[in-house]
Motif scaffolding. Structure first.
Motif: not given
Length: 305
Positions: A179-184, A197-208, A261-271
């Motif tokens: 998950s981390i490597i997928f985000g990086l 780099n804060i958008i990496l939260v979305y990419y790593i969160g998607t990997g998880f 919030f619209e960028i981070l919402m998928p990781v913490f709410v939608v997923f």
């Protein structure tokens, strides 16, 4: 079961190393070149588009994934001698209904969110639809994007997850690492340069998220469908001058991008909500064991005799 089926005396971890090392090495070199040479990725992309056109640039970008997926399948089938069905799932055959369900639910969500965003903030978009260009691109995208998304899923949630799972004899480390490597892996994307780099939260969160649904469902089908919907619908619906995908989409985003919030919402709410939907539909249970438990031996044999 998805990882356990590879835990046999025929397992050779060295055969899992070439593809991840080659792919990640290329990503690292690309990122280092951008940083050391202070390259403007957005400008490079725009120059290529001005020179060859949107469709040609898109095709050139996708071709590496086409060859990558074909080579990965050849490697798994003829070098590792692993059944491609077992490479994909622990079930007796690939469950296409799972792929279509994940594609439909995430694709539908994306269309609805894009429509709501357009009608609530029309000043952020321009109508980019040109039928003669859109339908040609639609054909190209439908053919090529599945290669890109499938290559990433088979490499990270398949090849690497399976190999690390058998090597470490647990499930939590492969989930965390992939998950981390997928985000990086997305560090060199122009979106990271534009938004930080804060958008990496979305990419790593998607990997998880993709790793979790693979482990809980004991196969890649849901991850394949979700990832395809994510990239294909995005490419068809919205483009912007600062994204990796420059396409003949329906809309063009002209707003100044920012992390909200619209960028981070998928990781913490939608997923998390999607996990509940999948869990209910497919009867998932024993979450702790499936996500963090040990990898033991089973009778299933994925190897081709």
């Amino acid at each position: 079961m998805y990882i356990e089926q590879f835990n046999t005396s025929k397992f050779k971890f060295i055969l899992y190393l070439p593809f991840p090392f080659l792919f990640l090495g290329m990503m690292l070199l690309n990122f280092m070149a951008i940083k050391l040479l202070n390259l403007d990725v957005n400008q490079i992309i725009q120059n290529e588009i001005d020179k060859n056109g949107v469709n040609r640039f898109f095709i050139d970008t996708m071709l590496s994934f086409v060859f990558g997926l074909i080579l990965l399948f050849v490697w798994v089938r003829y070098v590792q001698k692993i059944s491609l069905i077992r490479f994909t799932t622990s079930r007796s055959k690939v469950d296409w209904k799972r792929i279509f369900f994940a594609f439909s639910i995430w694709g539908g969500f994306q269309i609805i969110v894009t429509a709501l965003s357009y009608y609530s903030s029309p000043e952020n978009y321009v109508w980019n639809f040109d039928a003669s260009k859109f339908f040609v691109f639609l054909l190209i995208a439908v053919i090529l994007i599945p290669f890109q998304t499938s290559f990433e899923e088979y490499l990270f949630r398949g090849h690497l997850l399976q190999g690390l799972g058998v090597l470490t004899k647990n499930r939590w480390f492969p989930l965390l690492f992939t998950s981390i490597i997928f985000g990086l892996m997305h560090l060199a994307n122009p979106e990271v340069t534009k938004m930080g780099n804060i958008i990496l939260v979305y990419y790593i969160g998607t990997g998880f998220f993709l790793g979790i649904i693979t482990l809980m469902d004991e196969g890649l089908e849901l991850a394949l469908g979700f990832h395809l919907a994510n990239n294909l619908i995005t490419a068809l619906m919205v483009t912007a001058n600062w994204t990796a995908f420059q396409t003949h989409s329906v809309l063009k985003d002209i707003s100044n991008p920012s992390i909200g919030f619209e960028i981070l919402m998928p990781v913490f709410v939608v997923f998390p909500l999607l996990l509940l939907v999948f869990s209910y539909k497919y009867g998932w249970s024993n979450w702790k064991e499936k996500l963090t438990g040990k990898v033991t031996k089973v009778n299933a044999n994925p190897y081709i005799e």
